[in-house]
Design an enzyme around this catalytic site. Structure first.
Site, PDB file in Angstrom:
ATOM      1  N   ASP A 178      28.916 -21.920  26.082  1.00  0.00           N
ATOM      2  CA  ASP A 178      29.280 -20.221  26.142  1.00  0.00           C
ATOM      3  C   ASP A 178      28.302 -19.414  26.329  1.00  0.00           C
ATOM      4  O   ASP A 178      27.155 -20.019  27.022  1.00  0.00           O
ATOM      5  CB  ASP A 178      29.085 -20.832  24.665  1.00  0.00           C
ATOM      6  CG  ASP A 178      28.728 -19.525  23.644  1.00  0.00           C
ATOM      7  OD1 ASP A 178      29.840 -19.054  23.459  1.00  0.00           O
ATOM      8  OD2 ASP A 178      27.961 -19.299  22.934  1.00  0.00           O
ATOM      9  N   ASP A 211      27.226 -15.994  24.968  1.00  0.00           N
ATOM     10  CA  ASP A 211      26.607 -15.153  24.162  1.00  0.00           C
ATOM     11  C   ASP A 211      25.639 -16.294  22.616  1.00  0.00           C
ATOM     12  O   ASP A 211      26.345 -16.870  22.173  1.00  0.00           O
ATOM     13  CB  ASP A 211      27.487 -14.089  22.850  1.00  0.00           C
ATOM     14  CG  ASP A 211      25.921 -13.431  22.311  1.00  0.00           C
ATOM     15  OD1 ASP A 211      25.869 -13.162  22.716  1.00  0.00           O
ATOM     16  OD2 ASP A 211      27.529 -12.784  21.418  1.00  0.00           O
TER      17      ASP A 211
HETATM   18  P1  B16 Z   1      34.655  -9.408  23.276  1.00  0.00           P
HETATM   19  P2  B16 Z   1      30.632 -16.103  22.626  1.00  0.00           P
HETATM   20  C1  B16 Z   1      31.540 -14.008  21.847  1.00  0.00           C
HETATM   21  O1  B16 Z   1      31.212 -14.839  22.763  1.00  0.00           O
HETATM   22  C2  B16 Z   1      31.094 -13.452  20.730  1.00  0.00           C
HETATM   23  O2  B16 Z   1      29.566 -14.295  20.208  1.00  0.00           O
HETATM   24  C3  B16 Z   1      31.165 -11.934  19.278  1.00  0.00           C
HETATM   25  O3  B16 Z   1      30.490 -12.211  18.945  1.00  0.00           O
HETATM   26  C4  B16 Z   1      32.170 -12.229  20.002  1.00  0.00           C
HETATM   27  O4  B16 Z   1      32.939 -11.111  19.407  1.00  0.00           O
HETATM   28  C5  B16 Z   1      32.852 -12.318  21.163  1.00  0.00           C
HETATM   29  O5  B16 Z   1      32.231 -12.782  21.839  1.00  0.00           O
HETATM   30  C6  B16 Z   1      34.200 -11.367  21.819  1.00  0.00           C
HETATM   31  O6  B16 Z   1      33.479 -10.889  22.450  1.00  0.00           O
HETATM   32  O7  B16 Z   1      34.790  -8.036  21.893  1.00  0.00           O
HETATM   33  O8  B16 Z   1      33.381  -8.973  24.369  1.00  0.00           O
HETATM   34  O9  B16 Z   1      35.908  -9.893  24.125  1.00  0.00           O
HETATM   35  O10 B16 Z   1      29.675 -16.511  21.827  1.00  0.00           O
HETATM   36  O11 B16 Z   1      31.651 -16.565  23.049  1.00  0.00           O
HETATM   37  O12 B16 Z   1      30.574 -16.224  24.385  1.00  0.00           O
HETATM   38 MG    MG Z   2      28.468 -17.666  21.788  1.00  0.00          MG
END
Ligand code: B16
Ligand code: MG
Length: 210
Positions: A8, A10
């Site tokens: 993953d 973030d």
């Molecule tokens: P986006 P991950 C996620 O990343 C984030 O943790 C989450 O907070 C966010 O809403 C989601 O990606 C979508 O992100 O708006 O940039 O498409 O933890 O799956 O790497």
């Molecule tokens: Mg994450």
């Protein structure tokens, strides 16, 4: 025998939580919705539209599909501008050294992130070169806890889930990994989750548990 690791992004390799928080807070303020870090925590690993639904429900605000689209776009525009401030320095030496060491051991590596901004983040942080494949929010139709993002990641690597581990900081991500038949490894928030097959306090522990 584990042959690949799907990470993953973030919350595992770097933290863009604060940038998500600031962007969501600005649109929540405009909608008159109280937004704090506790609500922000519920958005971990959750897709953009599902995050907006959580925020609207929290504020008791009802919007039309078109209004939701406009708010999500506004949030993303602000979030993307803040991503332009990212530099390779936001990735800790521990994360970089661990990725390099795993790669040197011959493990295949992929990204499995819900974010549609994954490619921009990987470029800004100079992380792209460690990975053989990227599965992200742009190639899935179902969000975690559905295993789609990880199943696609394994397919991009040409491997079966049974020989892949998934490293996740979100409970929904551990559920997704388990549902897909992967070895699930929890870090951060997910290190306290009973359903994670293995738990690590920091990324370099991968070098001893795998
Ligand atoms: P986006 P991950 C996620 O990343 C984030 O943790 C989450 O907070 C966010 O809403 C989601 O990606 C979508 O992100 O708006 O940039 O498409 O933890 O799956 O790497
Ligand atoms: Mg994450």
């Amino acid at each position: 025998m584990i042959q690949a690791i799907i990470f993953d992004l973030d919350g595992v390799l770097l933290s863009t939580d604060e940038l998500h928080y600031a962007a969501w807070k600005s649109v929540a303020d405009e909608l008159g919705i109280p937004f704090d870090r506790q609500v922000n925590n519920r958005l971990r690993g959750v897709s953009r539209m599902a995050s907006l639904e959580i925020i609207l429900e929290h504020g008791g605000v009802v919007l039309s599909p078109e209004e939701k689209e406009a708010v999500a776009t506004r949030k993303n525009d602000r979030y993307r501008s803040s991503l332009m401030t990212l530099t390779p320095d936001v990735v800790t030496p521990e994360v970089r050294n661990t990725l390099a060491a795993l790669k040197q051991r011959g493990l295949k590596m992929a990204i499995g992130s819900s974010s549609k901004n994954t490619k921009l983040i990987l470029e800004r942080t100079d992380l792209k070169r460690y990975f053989d494949a990227v599965s992200d929010g742009t190639n899935i139709t179902r969000s975690k806890p559905d295993p789609e993002v990880f199943l696609k990641g394994a397919a991009f690597l040409g491997l079966s889930p049974s020989v892949c581990a998934v490293v996740e900081d979100a409970v929904a991500g551990i559920d997704a990994a388990n549902a897909g038949g992967f070895l699930s490894i929890g870090i951060g928030d997910a290190a306290g989750y009973a359903r994670a097959d293995k738990k690590i306090a920091s990324l370099s522990e991968l070098l001893t548990i795998l």
